[in-house]
Design an enzyme around this catalytic site. Structure first.
Site, short mmCIF file in Angstrom:
data_model
loop_
_atom_site.label_atom_id
_atom_site.label_comp_id
_atom_site.label_asym_id
_atom_site.label_seq_id
_atom_site.Cartn_x
_atom_site.Cartn_y
_atom_site.Cartn_z
N HIS A 1 0.85 -1.19 0.00
CA HIS A 1 0.00 0.00 0.00
C HIS A 1 0.89 1.24 0.00
CE1 HIS A 1 0.92 -0.65 4.24
NE2 HIS A 1 0.46 0.56 4.54
N HIS B 1 1.43 3.86 2.07
CA HIS B 1 1.87 4.61 3.25
C HIS B 1 3.40 4.70 3.23
CE1 HIS B 1 -2.05 4.07 5.76
NE2 HIS B 1 -2.07 5.15 5.02
N ASP C 1 5.88 4.43 5.24
CA ASP C 1 6.79 3.45 5.83
C ASP C 1 6.91 2.18 5.00
OD1 ASP C 1 4.15 2.91 6.54
OD2 ASP C 1 4.68 1.91 8.40
N HIS C 2 6.15 2.10 3.89
CA HIS C 2 6.22 0.93 3.01
C HIS C 2 6.75 1.27 1.62
CE1 HIS C 2 3.94 -1.93 5.61
NE2 HIS C 2 3.60 -0.76 6.17
N HIS D 1 -7.29 -2.30 5.52
CA HIS D 1 -6.53 -1.21 6.12
C HIS D 1 -7.25 0.11 5.81
CE1 HIS D 1 -3.18 0.58 8.07
NE2 HIS D 1 -2.54 1.01 6.98
N ASP E 1 -0.39 -4.53 7.94
CA ASP E 1 -1.24 -3.34 7.92
C ASP E 1 -2.69 -3.71 7.59
OD1 ASP E 1 1.44 -2.30 7.92
OD2 ASP E 1 0.56 -0.37 7.43
N HIS F 1 6.42 -5.84 11.76
CA HIS F 1 5.73 -4.54 11.76
C HIS F 1 5.34 -4.12 13.18
CE1 HIS F 1 2.94 -1.33 10.44
NE2 HIS F 1 3.69 -1.32 9.34
#
Length: 302
Positions: free
Chosen positions: A61, A63, A65-66, A138, A206, A265
């Site tokens: 996805h 976000h 941090d990914h 999510h 997530d 995570h």
């Protein structure tokens, strides 16, 4: 064989002792990466692996941090004189997001092929693997991934002999090809036994727990799953932000009857994930608390 490395195990932000969540898989000369948070390329270097021959990058996805480590990784790959095309797989809008990030890495000596996911479940054959993408729950569109290495049945030489097929055709049939001999077509299923157990790895992060995760992770050899919180009083927080607790992940692993689960995570506030190990293993004993650079070679079972 699949060579698996959990490059980082952190969520939200990198810490001095914990990189952001990312997974790298090597198979038969091919390399695949799932997620690319800040500092991912550094973790690949520490592991001693190379990102130059990276064939596929899957994004769960959008976000930060990914995906925030992607521009630096692409730039480094370009500076390493890579010219082979790169395939990227992720939710709808992937090309727009990646090309926006490329403002700071505009010139690359290789092309990027985008495969955008739109359905709840999609299958892609790539790098000799079957990649299964399944939608999870999510705050934004997010996918989990199965990496499946199928294994054909055993070749039955007696059947081949009984059909009168010359030995020179046997290897083609073993590879799943069809051949024509003396004006008759022969297919691989005519000389191959039933498919044997392959290798399956499920990566899911997530998300809230869903029945879809259980069905897609069913009997996976390795289930790598989010365990953001270990504290009992963080369940409400997990529900609000659509994450899950370690205990919820263990319940999914138990229902899916996976071979082993690695948790990943972790929340930045969770300094010592292992403190919750006893609680988790009481639900699913075959649990390992993931840590940066944890790796394993998964081989066919004979």
């Amino acid at each position: 064989m699949l060579d698996i490395c959990l490059l980082g195990t952190g969520g939200m932000l990198p810490l001095p002792y914990r990189a952001l969540t990312s997974l790298m898989v090597r198979h038969n000369g091919s390399n695949l990466l799932i997620d690319c948070g800040e500092g991912t390329q550094n973790q690949i270097r520490i592991q001693g692996w190379s990102f130059k021959p990276l064939d596929v990058i899957c994004i769960t996805h959008f976000h930060a941090d990914h995906i925030s480590g992607l521009p630096g990784l692409l730039l480094t790959m370009g500076n390493a004189d890579r010219t082979e095309p790169l395939t990227m797989i992720g939710p709808k809008g992937l090309a727009k997001v990646v090309n926006s990030l490329r403002i700071i890495a505009p010139e690359l000596p290789f092309d990027i092929k985008f495969i955008e996911l739109e359905n709840d479940f999609e299958t892609i054959d790539i790098c000799g693997l079957r990649l299964e993408a399944f939608r999870v729950n999510h705050r934004v569109t997010c996918y989990g991934y199965n990496l499946v290495l199928d294994r054909a049945g055993r070749f039955d030489a007696e059947k081949a002999k009984g059909l009168g097929l010359p030995v020179k055709y046997w290897s083609l049939l073993q590879k799943g090809e069809s051949i024509v001999y003396e004006d008759k077509e022969y297919t691989s299923d005519m000389v191959m036994g039933q498919a044997r157990k392959g290798i399956k790895v499920t990566y899911c992060t997530d998300t809230r727990p869903t029945d879809s995760i259980v069905s897609n992770a069913k009997e996976a050899d390795l289930f790598i799953c989010e365990g953001m919180y270990g504290e009992d009083d963080k369940l409400a927080n997990a529900k609000e932000h659509k994450h899950m607790t370690m205990m919820e992940a263990a319940e999914l692993a138990q229902k899916a009857d996976v071979g082993e689960m690695w948790l990943t995570h972790y929340s930045p506030a969770t300094a010592r994930p292992y403190d919750f190990y006893d609680k988790v293993k009481n639900i699913f004993p075959r649990t390992r608390m993931g840590k940066d650079l944890m790796n394993v070679e998964l081989k066919f079972q004979d």
